[in-house]
Design a protein around this motif. Structure first.
Motif, PDB file in Angstrom:
ATOM      1  N   MET A 151     -14.775   1.034  73.895  1.00  0.00           N
ATOM      2  CA  MET A 151     -13.886   1.675  72.932  1.00  0.00           C
ATOM      3  C   MET A 151     -14.058   3.193  73.004  1.00  0.00           C
ATOM      4  O   MET A 151     -15.179   3.702  73.040  1.00  0.00           O
ATOM      5  N   SER A 152     -12.961   3.931  73.058  1.00  0.00           N
ATOM      6  CA  SER A 152     -13.005   5.385  73.179  1.00  0.00           C
ATOM      7  C   SER A 152     -13.471   6.028  71.884  1.00  0.00           C
ATOM      8  O   SER A 152     -13.046   5.641  70.789  1.00  0.00           O
ATOM      9  N   VAL A 153     -14.335   7.022  72.016  1.00  0.00           N
ATOM     10  CA  VAL A 153     -14.831   7.766  70.857  1.00  0.00           C
ATOM     11  C   VAL A 153     -13.844   8.856  70.473  1.00  0.00           C
ATOM     12  O   VAL A 153     -13.624   9.129  69.286  1.00  0.00           O
ATOM     13  N   PHE A 154     -13.210   9.480  71.488  1.00  0.00           N
ATOM     14  CA  PHE A 154     -12.280  10.580  71.252  1.00  0.00           C
ATOM     15  C   PHE A 154     -10.892  10.215  71.783  1.00  0.00           C
ATOM     16  O   PHE A 154     -10.742   9.363  72.660  1.00  0.00           O
ATOM     17  N   GLN A 155      -9.890  10.919  71.270  1.00  0.00           N
ATOM     18  CA  GLN A 155      -8.516  10.689  71.706  1.00  0.00           C
ATOM     19  C   GLN A 155      -8.163  11.482  72.968  1.00  0.00           C
ATOM     20  O   GLN A 155      -7.526  10.986  73.877  1.00  0.00           O
ATOM     21  N   HIS A 156      -8.588  12.758  72.991  1.00  0.00           N
ATOM     22  CA  HIS A 156      -8.145  13.625  74.086  1.00  0.00           C
ATOM     23  C   HIS A 156      -9.269  14.582  74.461  1.00  0.00           C
ATOM     24  O   HIS A 156      -9.577  15.524  73.732  1.00  0.00           O
ATOM     25  N   GLY A 157      -9.884  14.346  75.616  1.00  0.00           N
ATOM     26  CA  GLY A 157     -10.960  15.200  76.091  1.00  0.00           C
ATOM     27  C   GLY A 157     -10.447  16.276  77.027  1.00  0.00           C
ATOM     28  O   GLY A 157      -9.435  16.109  77.714  1.00  0.00           O
ATOM     29  N   LEU A 158     -11.159  17.397  77.050  1.00  0.00           N
ATOM     30  CA  LEU A 158     -10.786  18.515  77.907  1.00  0.00           C
ATOM     31  C   LEU A 158     -11.962  18.897  78.801  1.00  0.00           C
ATOM     32  O   LEU A 158     -13.094  19.042  78.339  1.00  0.00           O
ATOM     33  N   VAL A 159     -11.678  19.051  80.104  1.00  0.00           N
ATOM     34  CA  VAL A 159     -12.645  19.577  81.066  1.00  0.00           C
ATOM     35  C   VAL A 159     -11.971  20.746  81.767  1.00  0.00           C
ATOM     36  O   VAL A 159     -10.867  20.602  82.294  1.00  0.00           O
ATOM     37  N   ILE A 160     -12.615  21.912  81.745  1.00  0.00           N
ATOM     38  CA  ILE A 160     -12.033  23.080  82.422  1.00  0.00           C
ATOM     39  C   ILE A 160     -13.032  23.613  83.443  1.00  0.00           C
ATOM     40  O   ILE A 160     -14.236  23.378  83.351  1.00  0.00           O
ATOM     41  N   GLY A 161     -12.516  24.331  84.418  1.00  0.00           N
ATOM     42  CA  GLY A 161     -13.399  24.944  85.397  1.00  0.00           C
ATOM     43  C   GLY A 161     -12.624  25.527  86.559  1.00  0.00           C
ATOM     44  O   GLY A 161     -11.428  25.281  86.716  1.00  0.00           O
ATOM     45  N   LYS A 162     -13.327  26.291  87.371  1.00  0.00           N
ATOM     46  CA  LYS A 162     -12.708  26.822  88.580  1.00  0.00           C
ATOM     47  C   LYS A 162     -12.660  25.763  89.687  1.00  0.00           C
ATOM     48  O   LYS A 162     -11.797  25.813  90.556  1.00  0.00           O
ATOM     49  N   PHE A 163     -13.648  24.861  89.687  1.00  0.00           N
ATOM     50  CA  PHE A 163     -13.726  23.843  90.729  1.00  0.00           C
ATOM     51  C   PHE A 163     -13.643  24.516  92.101  1.00  0.00           C
ATOM     52  O   PHE A 163     -12.846  24.140  92.957  1.00  0.00           O
ATOM     53  N   TYR A 164     -14.514  25.499  92.290  1.00  0.00           N
ATOM     54  CA  TYR A 164     -14.477  26.372  93.461  1.00  0.00           C
ATOM     55  C   TYR A 164     -15.757  26.227  94.275  1.00  0.00           C
ATOM     56  O   TYR A 164     -16.574  27.128  94.306  1.00  0.00           O
ATOM     57  N   PRO A 165     -15.931  25.064  94.969  1.00  0.00           N
ATOM     58  CA  PRO A 165     -15.046  23.894  95.033  1.00  0.00           C
ATOM     59  C   PRO A 165     -15.521  22.821  94.058  1.00  0.00           C
ATOM     60  O   PRO A 165     -16.592  22.950  93.450  1.00  0.00           O
ATOM     61  N   PRO A 166     -14.770  21.712  93.920  1.00  0.00           N
ATOM     62  CA  PRO A 166     -15.247  20.586  93.109  1.00  0.00           C
ATOM     63  C   PRO A 166     -16.517  19.994  93.722  1.00  0.00           C
ATOM     64  O   PRO A 166     -16.630  19.892  94.947  1.00  0.00           O
ATOM     65  N   HIS A 167     -17.464  19.613  92.883  1.00  0.00           N
ATOM     66  CA  HIS A 167     -18.708  19.030  93.371  1.00  0.00           C
ATOM     67  C   HIS A 167     -19.166  17.929  92.423  1.00  0.00           C
ATOM     68  O   HIS A 167     -18.480  17.612  91.433  1.00  0.00           O
ATOM     69  N   ALA A 168     -20.311  17.335  92.711  1.00  0.00           N
ATOM     70  CA  ALA A 168     -20.786  16.175  91.958  1.00  0.00           C
ATOM     71  C   ALA A 168     -20.949  16.467  90.474  1.00  0.00           C
ATOM     72  O   ALA A 168     -20.704  15.595  89.633  1.00  0.00           O
ATOM     73  N   GLY A 169     -21.354  17.673  90.129  1.00  0.00           N
ATOM     74  CA  GLY A 169     -21.493  18.026  88.716  1.00  0.00           C
ATOM     75  C   GLY A 169     -20.164  17.995  87.985  1.00  0.00           C
ATOM     76  O   GLY A 169     -20.064  17.506  86.849  1.00  0.00           O
ATOM     77  N   HIS A 170     -19.110  18.506  88.630  1.00  0.00           N
ATOM     78  CA  HIS A 170     -17.770  18.446  88.034  1.00  0.00           C
ATOM     79  C   HIS A 170     -17.327  17.003  87.828  1.00  0.00           C
ATOM     80  O   HIS A 170     -16.777  16.643  86.777  1.00  0.00           O
ATOM     81  N   HIS A 171     -17.555  16.186  88.844  1.00  0.00           N
ATOM     82  CA  HIS A 171     -17.108  14.794  88.757  1.00  0.00           C
ATOM     83  C   HIS A 171     -17.876  14.031  87.681  1.00  0.00           C
ATOM     84  O   HIS A 171     -17.314  13.141  87.029  1.00  0.00           O
ATOM     85  N   PHE A 172     -19.136  14.392  87.469  1.00  0.00           N
ATOM     86  CA  PHE A 172     -19.912  13.794  86.385  1.00  0.00           C
ATOM     87  C   PHE A 172     -19.281  14.125  85.033  1.00  0.00           C
ATOM     88  O   PHE A 172     -19.143  13.253  84.160  1.00  0.00           O
ATOM     89  N   LEU A 173     -18.879  15.364  84.854  1.00  0.00           N
ATOM     90  CA  LEU A 173     -18.206  15.753  83.612  1.00  0.00           C
ATOM     91  C   LEU A 173     -16.931  14.942  83.393  1.00  0.00           C
ATOM     92  O   LEU A 173     -16.674  14.434  82.297  1.00  0.00           O
ATOM     93  N   ILE A 174     -16.125  14.847  84.438  1.00  0.00           N
ATOM     94  CA  ILE A 174     -14.837  14.156  84.311  1.00  0.00           C
ATOM     95  C   ILE A 174     -15.037  12.669  84.055  1.00  0.00           C
ATOM     96  O   ILE A 174     -14.352  12.074  83.207  1.00  0.00           O
ATOM     97  N   ARG A 175     -15.972  12.048  84.775  1.00  0.00           N
ATOM     98  CA  ARG A 175     -16.238  10.621  84.529  1.00  0.00           C
ATOM     99  C   ARG A 175     -16.734  10.400  83.104  1.00  0.00           C
ATOM    100  O   ARG A 175     -16.317   9.435  82.434  1.00  0.00           O
ATOM    101  N   SER A 176     -17.606  11.268  82.647  1.00  0.00           N
ATOM    102  CA  SER A 176     -18.134  11.134  81.281  1.00  0.00           C
ATOM    103  C   SER A 176     -17.023  11.263  80.264  1.00  0.00           C
ATOM    104  O   SER A 176     -16.969  10.504  79.278  1.00  0.00           O
ATOM    105  N   ALA A 177     -16.129  12.212  80.484  1.00  0.00           N
ATOM    106  CA  ALA A 177     -15.003  12.386  79.560  1.00  0.00           C
ATOM    107  C   ALA A 177     -14.097  11.162  79.590  1.00  0.00           C
ATOM    108  O   ALA A 177     -13.648  10.671  78.543  1.00  0.00           O
ATOM    109  N   ALA A 178     -13.837  10.638  80.797  1.00  0.00           N
ATOM    110  CA  ALA A 178     -12.944   9.487  80.916  1.00  0.00           C
ATOM    111  C   ALA A 178     -13.518   8.252  80.236  1.00  0.00           C
ATOM    112  O   ALA A 178     -12.774   7.421  79.696  1.00  0.00           O
TER     113      ALA A 178
END
Length: 373
Positions: A1-28
């Motif tokens: 069950m989702s805790v939040f309705q709408h999560g936001l992840v921002i960044g330069k992704f210059y370039p995208p790396h494992a840390g960025h993907h961890f953030l996005i997976r956690s938000a999802a």
């Protein structure tokens, strides 16, 4: 069950790396919907469109994740109210262009690994979800990747690896050792271990096509009771060379996705233009276009014909044309604007020269522009 309705992840992704993907997976995994905002400045070396595509590909199977981008050429100053307002306005603009923002769903959680997360969350009136602030889970950052992509290779997704891979192409006339050298080079790099153990070698598709065309021609001749044809009897048209160039590019791109920091290719689409000249008298626009659209080459290695006796393996017919082709390759490579070397000598000497040139190229690094600060 989702805790939040709408999560936001921002960044330069210059370039995208494992840390960025961890953030996005956690938000999802914590939100019904997630908007990822990729923010890139014009001075930076990796295009915004590429970064957006890389993030989308990495998370395309996660429902509810929308990836949008915005050009952000504003200076970063966490102490400036003006800077904060400018950056947040661009974020809101990007969110509004995405499916969740256009549906009017407000952001109620901001996912970051940075100290600015608290202030960013406050400005969105959202929860501050701080993950891996000490980089204990994923010890990587965009700065580290840009400084040494090889050391961070494990933290990069396949399309990002493909972008960073230094593409080394071996070219030359018939029976000048291009295949031998390219395979030797790939094997030598693999023996170094680490990310280089993943070094891929891209075969020459034109040779495969020749084998197939000759086998088919001989089968048809057998059915018709005709003499067995040789390679001299094969017909080559422009469509053949266009198919070779397209297949060569596709094989190269596929190998780059799963390879190491150096990709070794036995010919490419630029070399195909020379082979088309050799058989058809000129190159055609489709082949030239494929050569122009290829990812940048780090290095070309031209195999000289002088030190290699002609070996007729039943698929070759150009001993007398080897000097012309070597000269033609020299002219094409000089015009290409790409760094290139010509190797001579025996097999071991050629490999030594090639490895030295590759190491010099690796020593140059990737020369990425610093992010806008």
């Amino acid at each position: 069950m989702s805790v939040f309705q709408h999560g936001l992840v921002i960044g330069k992704f210059y370039p995208p790396h494992a840390g960025h993907h961890f953030l996005i997976r956690s938000a999802a995994e914590s939100c019904a919907r997630v908007t990822v905002v990729v923010m890139a400045a014009d001075v930076e070396s990796i295009p915004l469109a590429a970064r957006i595509e890389w993030v989308r590909r990495a998370h395309h199977e996660q429902s509810g994740v929308a990836v949008v981008g915005v050009r952000d050429n504003l200076a970063v100053d966490y102490e400036s109210e003006t800077a904060w307002r400018g950056h947040v306005a661009l974020m809101r603009e990007a969110i509004a262009c995405g499916p969740h923002g256009s549906a009017g769903i407000a952001v109620d959680a901001v996912f970051t690994s940075e100290p600015y997360g608290a202030e960013l969350a406050r400005r969105f009136d959202a929860a501050d979800v701080r993950l891996d602030a000490l980089r204990a889970t994923h010890a990587v950052s965009g700065t580290k990747v840009r400084a040494d992509p090889v050391a961070a290779w494990d933290a990069l997704e396949p399309p990002v690896r493909a972008w960073f891979a230094k593409r080394v192409v071996v070219v030359g006339a018939e029976s000048t050792g291009t295949t031998t050298l390219s395979m030797d080079l790939a094997h030598a790099l693999r023996r170094r271990g680490g990310p280089h153990a993943l070094t891929r070698w891209v075969a020459e598709y034109g040779r495969e096509l020749t084998v197939r065309k000759l086998a088919v021609a001989r089968a048809l001749a057998g059915l018709r009771g005709l003499p067995e044809p040789s390679v001299f009897d094969l017909d080559w048209d422009d469509a053949d060379f266009e198919a070779v160039a397209a297949r060569q590019c596709a094989d190269e791109d596929s190998a780059a996705q799963s390879g190491g920091p150096v990709l070794v290719c036995d010919t490419d689409a630029l070399a195909t233009t020379v082979w088309q000249e050799r058989y058809r008298g000129r190159s055609t626009e489709p082949v030239r276009a494929l050569a122009q659209e290829m990812p940048p080459r780090a290095l070309y290695i031209l195999t000289d014909h002088a030190d290699v006796p002609f070996d007729d393996d039943g698929l070759r017919d150009g001993e007398q044309l080897r000097p012309w082709m070597t000269d033609r390759f020299r002219a094409v490579l000089e015009k290409s604007g790409t760094r290139w070397i010509e190797v001579r000598g025996d097999r071991a000497s050629r490999l030594e020269q090639a490895l030295a040139a590759v190491d010099e190229e690796l020593g140059r690094g990737w020369e990425l522009a610093a992010p806008l600060g």
